[in-house]
Design a protein around this motif. Structure first.
Motif, PDB file in Angstrom:
ATOM      1  N   ALA A  36      -7.496 -41.465  12.191  1.00 18.56           N
ATOM      2  CA  ALA A  36      -7.877 -42.750  12.655  1.00 18.56           C
ATOM      3  C   ALA A  36      -8.314 -42.424  13.905  1.00 18.56           C
ATOM      4  CB  ALA A  36      -6.900 -43.738  12.612  1.00 18.56           C
ATOM      5  N   PHE A  37      -9.513 -43.128  14.323  1.00 16.94           N
ATOM      6  CA  PHE A  37     -10.098 -43.130  15.828  1.00 16.94           C
ATOM      7  C   PHE A  37     -10.192 -44.374  16.344  1.00 16.94           C
ATOM      8  CE2 PHE A  37     -11.102 -39.272  13.422  1.00 16.94           C
ATOM      9  CZ  PHE A  37     -10.783 -38.304  14.157  1.00 16.94           C
ATOM     10  N   ILE A  38     -10.234 -44.450  17.555  1.00 14.32           N
ATOM     11  CA  ILE A  38     -10.776 -45.755  18.391  1.00 14.32           C
ATOM     12  C   ILE A  38     -12.314 -45.263  19.312  1.00 14.32           C
ATOM     13  CG2 ILE A  38     -10.143 -47.360  20.113  1.00 14.32           C
ATOM     14  CD1 ILE A  38      -7.281 -47.152  19.161  1.00 14.32           C
ATOM     15  N   MET A  39     -13.092 -46.112  19.090  1.00 19.78           N
ATOM     16  CA  MET A  39     -14.075 -46.024  19.911  1.00 19.78           C
ATOM     17  C   MET A  39     -14.110 -47.282  20.985  1.00 19.78           C
ATOM     18  SD  MET A  39     -16.783 -44.349  20.952  1.00 19.78           S
ATOM     19  CE  MET A  39     -17.924 -44.562  22.371  1.00 19.78           C
ATOM     20  N   SER A  40     -13.399 -47.232  22.250  1.00 20.23           N
ATOM     21  CA  SER A  40     -13.208 -47.997  23.140  1.00 20.23           C
ATOM     22  C   SER A  40     -14.450 -48.151  24.162  1.00 20.23           C
ATOM     23  CB  SER A  40     -11.899 -47.471  23.989  1.00 20.23           C
ATOM     24  OG  SER A  40     -11.790 -48.384  25.004  1.00 20.23           O
ATOM     25  N   LYS A  41     -14.911 -49.357  24.693  1.00 16.38           N
ATOM     26  CA  LYS A  41     -15.652 -49.629  25.477  1.00 16.38           C
ATOM     27  C   LYS A  41     -15.118 -49.333  26.821  1.00 16.38           C
ATOM     28  CE  LYS A  41     -17.547 -53.459  22.752  1.00 16.38           C
ATOM     29  NZ  LYS A  41     -18.746 -52.753  22.357  1.00 16.38           N
ATOM     30  N   ARG A  42     -13.940 -49.315  27.034  1.00 16.17           N
ATOM     31  CA  ARG A  42     -13.547 -48.741  28.361  1.00 16.17           C
ATOM     32  C   ARG A  42     -13.021 -47.342  28.620  1.00 16.17           C
ATOM     33  NH1 ARG A  42      -8.861 -52.415  30.989  1.00 16.17           N
ATOM     34  NH2 ARG A  42      -7.987 -52.081  28.895  1.00 16.17           N
ATOM     35  N   TRP A  43     -12.525 -46.783  27.539  1.00 14.88           N
ATOM     36  CA  TRP A  43     -11.788 -45.468  27.536  1.00 14.88           C
ATOM     37  C   TRP A  43     -12.506 -44.331  26.864  1.00 14.88           C
ATOM     38  CZ3 TRP A  43      -9.123 -46.461  31.594  1.00 14.88           C
ATOM     39  CH2 TRP A  43      -8.540 -47.324  31.708  1.00 14.88           C
ATOM     40  N   GLY A  44     -13.525 -44.990  26.050  1.00 12.48           N
ATOM     41  CA  GLY A  44     -14.113 -43.694  25.272  1.00 12.48           C
ATOM     42  C   GLY A  44     -13.588 -43.618  23.879  1.00 12.48           C
ATOM     43  N   LEU A  45     -13.798 -42.572  23.233  1.00 10.30           N
ATOM     44  CA  LEU A  45     -13.336 -42.149  21.973  1.00 10.30           C
ATOM     45  C   LEU A  45     -12.077 -41.396  22.086  1.00 10.30           C
ATOM     46  CD1 LEU A  45     -15.235 -41.535  18.859  1.00 10.30           C
ATOM     47  CD2 LEU A  45     -13.189 -40.162  19.104  1.00 10.30           C
ATOM     48  N   ARG A  46     -10.844 -41.731  21.202  1.00 11.70           N
ATOM     49  CA  ARG A  46      -9.698 -41.069  21.224  1.00 11.70           C
ATOM     50  C   ARG A  46      -8.952 -41.128  19.467  1.00 11.70           C
ATOM     51  NH1 ARG A  46      -8.153 -46.074  23.426  1.00 11.70           N
ATOM     52  NH2 ARG A  46      -6.349 -47.053  22.888  1.00 11.70           N
ATOM     53  N   GLU A  47      -8.254 -40.113  19.345  1.00 13.01           N
ATOM     54  CA  GLU A  47      -7.580 -39.951  18.048  1.00 13.01           C
ATOM     55  C   GLU A  47      -6.398 -40.883  18.202  1.00 13.01           C
ATOM     56  OE1 GLU A  47      -6.027 -37.229  14.591  1.00 13.01           O
ATOM     57  OE2 GLU A  47      -6.943 -36.263  16.434  1.00 13.01           O
ATOM     58  N   ILE A  48      -6.181 -41.734  17.278  1.00 13.45           N
ATOM     59  CA  ILE A  48      -4.945 -42.300  17.241  1.00 13.45           C
ATOM     60  C   ILE A  48      -3.736 -41.504  16.444  1.00 13.45           C
ATOM     61  CG2 ILE A  48      -3.480 -44.590  16.451  1.00 13.45           C
ATOM     62  CD1 ILE A  48      -6.398 -45.741  16.217  1.00 13.45           C
ATOM     63  N   THR A  49      -4.213 -40.776  15.428  1.00 17.97           N
ATOM     64  CA  THR A  49      -3.299 -40.237  14.620  1.00 17.97           C
ATOM     65  C   THR A  49      -3.119 -38.524  15.067  1.00 17.97           C
ATOM     66  OG1 THR A  49      -5.277 -39.575  13.125  1.00 17.97           O
ATOM     67  CG2 THR A  49      -3.768 -41.373  12.546  1.00 17.97           C
ATOM     68  N   VAL A  50      -3.263 -38.406  16.359  1.00 16.87           N
ATOM     69  CA  VAL A  50      -3.163 -36.869  16.864  1.00 16.87           C
ATOM     70  C   VAL A  50      -1.691 -36.165  16.641  1.00 16.87           C
ATOM     71  CG1 VAL A  50      -2.352 -37.796  19.459  1.00 16.87           C
ATOM     72  CG2 VAL A  50      -3.768 -35.523  18.878  1.00 16.87           C
ATOM     73  N   GLY A  51      -0.618 -37.027  16.593  1.00 18.18           N
ATOM     74  CA  GLY A  51       0.550 -36.620  16.506  1.00 18.18           C
ATOM     75  C   GLY A  51       0.884 -36.145  14.742  1.00 18.18           C
ATOM     76  N   SER A  52       0.013 -36.324  13.764  1.00 15.01           N
ATOM     77  CA  SER A  52       0.005 -35.865  12.563  1.00 15.01           C
ATOM     78  C   SER A  52      -0.134 -34.350  12.422  1.00 15.01           C
ATOM     79  CB  SER A  52      -0.572 -36.919  11.613  1.00 15.01           C
ATOM     80  OG  SER A  52      -2.044 -36.739  11.879  1.00 15.01           O
ATOM     81  N   HIS A  53      -0.848 -33.906  13.326  1.00 12.35           N
ATOM     82  CA  HIS A  53      -1.166 -32.388  13.245  1.00 12.35           C
ATOM     83  C   HIS A  53      -1.254 -31.707  14.614  1.00 12.35           C
ATOM     84  CE1 HIS A  53      -5.265 -33.424  14.872  1.00 12.35           C
ATOM     85  NE2 HIS A  53      -4.941 -34.689  14.448  1.00 12.35           N
ATOM     86  N   ASP A  54      -0.612 -30.580  14.343  1.00 14.18           N
ATOM     87  CA  ASP A  54      -0.332 -29.920  15.833  1.00 14.18           C
ATOM     88  C   ASP A  54      -1.844 -29.250  16.246  1.00 14.18           C
ATOM     89  OD1 ASP A  54       0.561 -28.480  17.817  1.00 14.18           O
ATOM     90  OD2 ASP A  54       1.486 -26.874  16.696  1.00 14.18           O
ATOM     91  N   ILE A  55      -2.211 -29.657  17.558  1.00 16.60           N
ATOM     92  CA  ILE A  55      -3.615 -29.178  18.036  1.00 16.60           C
ATOM     93  C   ILE A  55      -3.427 -28.059  18.629  1.00 16.60           C
ATOM     94  CG2 ILE A  55      -4.492 -31.692  18.120  1.00 16.60           C
ATOM     95  CD1 ILE A  55      -4.160 -31.431  21.068  1.00 16.60           C
ATOM     96  N   GLN A  56      -2.264 -27.599  18.863  1.00 18.53           N
ATOM     97  CA  GLN A  56      -2.082 -26.158  19.502  1.00 18.53           C
ATOM     98  C   GLN A  56      -1.781 -24.917  18.532  1.00 18.53           C
ATOM     99  OE1 GLN A  56      -2.075 -25.907  22.708  1.00 18.53           O
ATOM    100  NE2 GLN A  56      -1.971 -28.126  23.378  1.00 18.53           N
ATOM    101  N   SER A  57      -1.927 -25.463  17.256  1.00 17.36           N
ATOM    102  CA  SER A  57      -1.572 -24.237  16.360  1.00 17.36           C
ATOM    103  C   SER A  57      -2.992 -24.240  15.522  1.00 17.36           C
ATOM    104  CB  SER A  57      -0.669 -24.674  15.363  1.00 17.36           C
ATOM    105  OG  SER A  57       0.632 -24.432  15.991  1.00 17.36           O
ATOM    106  N   GLU A  58      -3.455 -22.961  15.123  1.00 19.20           N
ATOM    107  CA  GLU A  58      -4.623 -22.840  14.091  1.00 19.20           C
ATOM    108  C   GLU A  58      -4.146 -23.383  12.893  1.00 19.20           C
ATOM    109  OE1 GLU A  58      -8.235 -21.444  13.428  1.00 19.20           O
ATOM    110  OE2 GLU A  58      -7.084 -21.139  15.459  1.00 19.20           O
ATOM    111  N   ARG A  59      -5.401 -24.199  12.330  1.00 14.41           N
ATOM    112  CA  ARG A  59      -5.165 -25.212  11.263  1.00 14.41           C
ATOM    113  C   ARG A  59      -6.172 -24.679  10.330  1.00 14.41           C
ATOM    114  NH1 ARG A  59      -8.531 -30.069  10.529  1.00 14.41           N
ATOM    115  NH2 ARG A  59      -8.074 -30.822   8.589  1.00 14.41           N
ATOM    116  N   ASP A  60      -5.611 -24.456   8.957  1.00 20.75           N
ATOM    117  CA  ASP A  60      -6.251 -24.080   7.805  1.00 20.75           C
ATOM    118  C   ASP A  60      -7.074 -25.255   7.080  1.00 20.75           C
ATOM    119  OD1 ASP A  60      -7.193 -22.995   5.465  1.00 20.75           O
ATOM    120  OD2 ASP A  60      -5.294 -22.419   4.523  1.00 20.75           O
ATOM    121  N   LEU A  61      -8.217 -25.299   7.211  1.00 16.92           N
ATOM    122  CA  LEU A  61      -9.128 -26.289   6.858  1.00 16.92           C
ATOM    123  C   LEU A  61      -9.080 -26.591   5.381  1.00 16.92           C
ATOM    124  CD1 LEU A  61     -12.367 -25.968   9.125  1.00 16.92           C
ATOM    125  CD2 LEU A  61     -10.290 -27.316   9.559  1.00 16.92           C
TER     126      LEU A  61
END
Length: 292
Positions: A36-61
């Motif tokens: 899930a993502f938010i396109m905010s008029k003030r803050w731009g685009l950000r991901e809400i569900t970033v806690g569901s996957h480790d962005i520091q680790s290599e992910r098998d697509l």
């Protein structure tokens, strides 16, 4: 569902107004690689569900990370079942995507970068190797040289940040053409158009009619043809997968299109001469969905 049901990822969002303020809150529950993502008029685009996957680790697509259904023949895989919450403002666009959408913004998938080889901890037998650099108490092996020197190397967290910015850039480019902020419907169209254009070379390979001509082929020739197809698919950018996106514009409503609608037993009709005061019909959220 024992061994008969299908597997699926899930991403569900609930947007609610907050009391005594014009802000809203959004709560998202997701399993797997639907985000899930938010396109905010003030803050731009950000991901809400970033806690569901480790962005520091290599992910098998190819690995969703979790799924509903009989993953092991009986039970679902809820390893990354996550509940996320944040605040949004009226006019922000909340949108949910499958991996067939979000993965096609990854710079490695789009073939503009290559995955960096993460440093590995050295074993005791490698301590005297000249390629080992000591940093504090950690001994780390130097990364191997890039496979393609013309493409930059990007680590997992860099790829994630780039993907979000690339998605935001796609939306802003559409806004430059229309000279107006993207609605939920227009955002879906801009994102899906990006995915369709990116994956077009892969589809052309698979849709080549010469591949399906019925003719006798020796096993050696068939193996060679299949290898050529695999090589062409590997060189082409993008990821062919089920691609769905649904978007909601926070705080924006539209009236019912039908002239006569029954709301809980209360009939309403345009142009009625009756002097009765009718209950105001509940607003309908401006919700749009696209699937390719």
């Amino acid at each position: 569902m024992l061994k008969e049901g299908g597997l699926t990822t899930l991403c569900v969002a609930l947007v609610c107004p907050l009391q005594d303020t014009n802000q809203y809150t959004i709560c998202v529950v997701n399993v797997g690689d639907s985000f899930a993502f938010i396109m905010s008029k003030r803050w731009g685009l950000r991901e809400i569900t970033v806690g569901s996957h480790d962005i520091q680790s290599e992910r098998d697509l190819r690995d969703a990370g979790g799924a509903l259904g009989p993953v092991d023949g009986k039970n679902p895989e809820l390893n990354n079942l996550t509940c996320s919450m944040t605040f949004v403002d009226p006019g922000d666009v909340v949108f949910l995507t499958t991996d067939g959408i979000s993965d096609n913004f990854d710079p490695v998938v789009t073939k503009i970068a290559q995955a960096a080889i993460s440093p590995t901890v050295a074993s005791p037998s490698e301590k005297n190797d000249s390629n080992i650099a000591e940093t504090g108490n950690k001994e780390i092996c130097n990364s191997k040289p890039a496979v393609d020197p013309t493409k930059p190397e990007m680590y997992p967290h860099e790829r994630h940040h780039y993907s979000v910015k690339e998605m935001e850039r796609t939306i802003h480019e559409y806004e430059l053409l229309t000279e107006a902020p993207c609605s939920a419907q227009e955002l879906c169209g801009a994102i899906v158009q990006h995915v369709c254009v990116l994956t077009d070379p892969k589809r052309k390979v698979l849709e080549d009619p010469t591949l399906f001509i019925k003719r006798k082929m020796k096993a050696k020739d068939k193996k060679k043809r299949d290898a050529e197809i695999v090589a062409k698919m590997a060189r082409a950018p993008g990821k062919l997968d089920h691609a769905s996106i649904v978007a909601y514009e926070v705080g924006v409503y539209r009236g019912e299109d039908e002239e006569n609608t029954d709301y809980g037993g209360v009939a309403t009709s345009q142009g009625s001469n009756r002097g009765d005061t009718l209950e105001e019909p509940p607003p309908s959220p401006r919700l749009y969905e696209s699937t390719v």
